[in-house]
Enzyme design. Structure first.
Site, PDB file in Angstrom:
ATOM      1  N   ASP A 127       2.014   5.302   5.972  1.00  0.00           N
ATOM      2  CA  ASP A 127       2.443   3.907   6.075  1.00  0.00           C
ATOM      3  C   ASP A 127       1.225   2.993   6.112  1.00  0.00           C
ATOM      4  OD1 ASP A 127       4.118   1.732   6.337  1.00  0.00           O
ATOM      5  OD2 ASP A 127       5.045   2.394   8.209  1.00  0.00           O
ATOM      6  N   THR A 166       0.844  -1.197   0.000  1.00  0.00           N
ATOM      7  CA  THR A 166       0.000   0.000   0.000  1.00  0.00           C
ATOM      8  C   THR A 166       0.881   1.249   0.000  1.00  0.00           C
ATOM      9  OG1 THR A 166      -1.513  -1.312   1.384  1.00  0.00           O
ATOM     10  CG2 THR A 166      -2.096   0.990   1.009  1.00  0.00           C
ATOM     11  N   GLY A 222       5.434  -6.848   6.641  1.00  0.00           N
ATOM     12  CA  GLY A 222       6.412  -6.515   5.594  1.00  0.00           C
ATOM     13  C   GLY A 222       7.846  -6.513   6.112  1.00  0.00           C
ATOM     14  N   LYS A 233       1.572  -3.968  12.929  1.00  0.00           N
ATOM     15  CA  LYS A 233       2.375  -3.772  11.732  1.00  0.00           C
ATOM     16  C   LYS A 233       3.548  -4.743  11.742  1.00  0.00           C
ATOM     17  CE  LYS A 233       3.567   0.385  10.474  1.00  0.00           C
ATOM     18  NZ  LYS A 233       3.483  -0.063   9.085  1.00  0.00           N
ATOM     19  N   GLU A 268      10.029   1.390  11.036  1.00  0.00           N
ATOM     20  CA  GLU A 268       8.714   2.054  10.979  1.00  0.00           C
ATOM     21  C   GLU A 268       8.370   2.686  12.328  1.00  0.00           C
ATOM     22  OE1 GLU A 268       6.413  -0.505   7.519  1.00  0.00           O
ATOM     23  OE2 GLU A 268       6.377  -1.254   9.561  1.00  0.00           O
TER      24      GLU A 268
HETATM   25  C1  5RP Z   1       5.717  -3.464   6.888  1.00  0.00           C
HETATM   26  C2  5RP Z   1       4.383  -3.085   7.363  1.00  0.00           C
HETATM   27  C3  5RP Z   1       3.340  -2.819   6.337  1.00  0.00           C
HETATM   28  O1  5RP Z   1       2.908  -1.511   6.495  1.00  0.00           O
HETATM   29  C4  5RP Z   1       2.216  -3.769   6.516  1.00  0.00           C
HETATM   30  O2  5RP Z   1       2.734  -5.066   6.454  1.00  0.00           O
HETATM   31  C5  5RP Z   1       1.137  -3.572   5.455  1.00  0.00           C
HETATM   32  O3  5RP Z   1       1.636  -3.948   4.220  1.00  0.00           O
HETATM   33  P1  5RP Z   1       0.702  -4.037   2.945  1.00  0.00           P
HETATM   34  O4  5RP Z   1       0.289  -2.648   2.623  1.00  0.00           O
HETATM   35  O5  5RP Z   1       1.580  -4.667   1.880  1.00  0.00           O
HETATM   36  O6  5RP Z   1      -0.464  -4.934   3.301  1.00  0.00           O
HETATM   37  O7  5RP Z   1       4.097  -2.977   8.533  1.00  0.00           O
HETATM   38  O8  5RP Z   1       6.569  -3.775   7.963  1.00  0.00           O
END
Ligand code: 5RP
Length: 231
Positions: A84, A32, A100, A97, A106
């Site tokens: 984010d 995202t 990713g 979170k 973050e």
């Molecule tokens: C990475 C994160 C991301 O913001 C979270 O995993 C959401 O990712 P996506 O938008 O691909 O679903 O915390 O560490």
């Protein structure tokens, strides 16, 4: 509307709403946040003077490819806004979170940010954290099996995150345990206080009282703000 379209509209809405010329901007990580970084690249191409800090090597590379000026966090005194993603959002805008893998940077970037803006599609909304996603916990590699036992004692099943047959290694050189709670997380603040005192834990994926606002995109193509403000 498919999943990628929902991510794109919420990301672009957040950038267009919160990013102003001259700002210091934090760049999130994930599929995202990808669309937010691309949109910020368009603003820079249109003449915006932005100074950006990335929450991962992946986002830093994408930003540089998109023509965005990226600096180290210590080169700015604060960030005006960070955009984010998140893996789960509860009704009080508390977050999980880290799926990713970028939760440590973050969280450091979020702490240096005046307005942490979270962008999600409606699939990320939960009544209770930990019911859809596991809680990622970043740990030192040294003695990580012992850290895992201590995590287990908090009532979860921790699973070492793997990639291509080997443990996944974060930008900070650490491992991640994805912790599944059978009933979800009843008290996120208490759990965080328990996890943070475990030796070997570097950071946890609970982002509590961190979001300034959460923008949510829905199947019908609308975007709303959980704060109740208009978009
Ligand atoms: C990475 C994160 C991301 O913001 C979270 O995993 C959401 O990712 P996506 O938008 O691909 O679903 O915390 O560490």
């Amino acid at each position: 509307m498919d999943a990628a379209e929902m991510k794109k509209i919420v990301a672009e809405k957040a950038v267009d709403t919160f990013v102003k010329d001259g700002m210091n901007v934090g760049l999130g990580t994930g599929s995202t946040a990808y669309f937010a970084i691309k949109r910020i690249g368009q603003l820079v191409a249109d003449g915006f003077d932005l100074t950006c800090v990335a929450t991962s090597v992946q986002s830093e590379n994408l930003a540089r490819e998109s023509g965005i000026k990226v600096v180290d966090l210590d080169e700015v005194d604060k960030l005006d806004v960070t955009i984010d993603g998140a893996d789960e959002v509860d009704p009080k805008m508390q977050l999980v979170k880290g799926l990713g893998g970028a939760l440590l940077r973050e969280k450091i970037v979020a702490a240096a940010t005046v307005r942490e803006v979270i962008i999600v599609d409606e699939s990320k909304l939960v009544e209770r954290l930990g019911t859809k996603a596991p809680l990622p916990v970043e740990v030192l590699r040294f003695g990580h099996e012992h850290t895992r036992y201590a995590l287990e004692r908090q009532g979860c099943t921790p699973e070492l995150r793997m990639k291509d047959g080997s443990p996944f290694v974060t930008d900070g050189g650490n491992y991640i345990y994805d912790c599944r709670f059978p009933e979800g997380i009843a008290n996120p603040f208490f759990l965080e206080s328990r996890i943070d005192v475990i030796p070997g834990v570097v950071e946890n994926g609970l982002f509590l009282n961190t979001a300034f606002d959460v923008l949510v995109s829905r199947q019908d193509g609308t975007v709303s703000r959980m704060s109740g403000e208009q978009v």
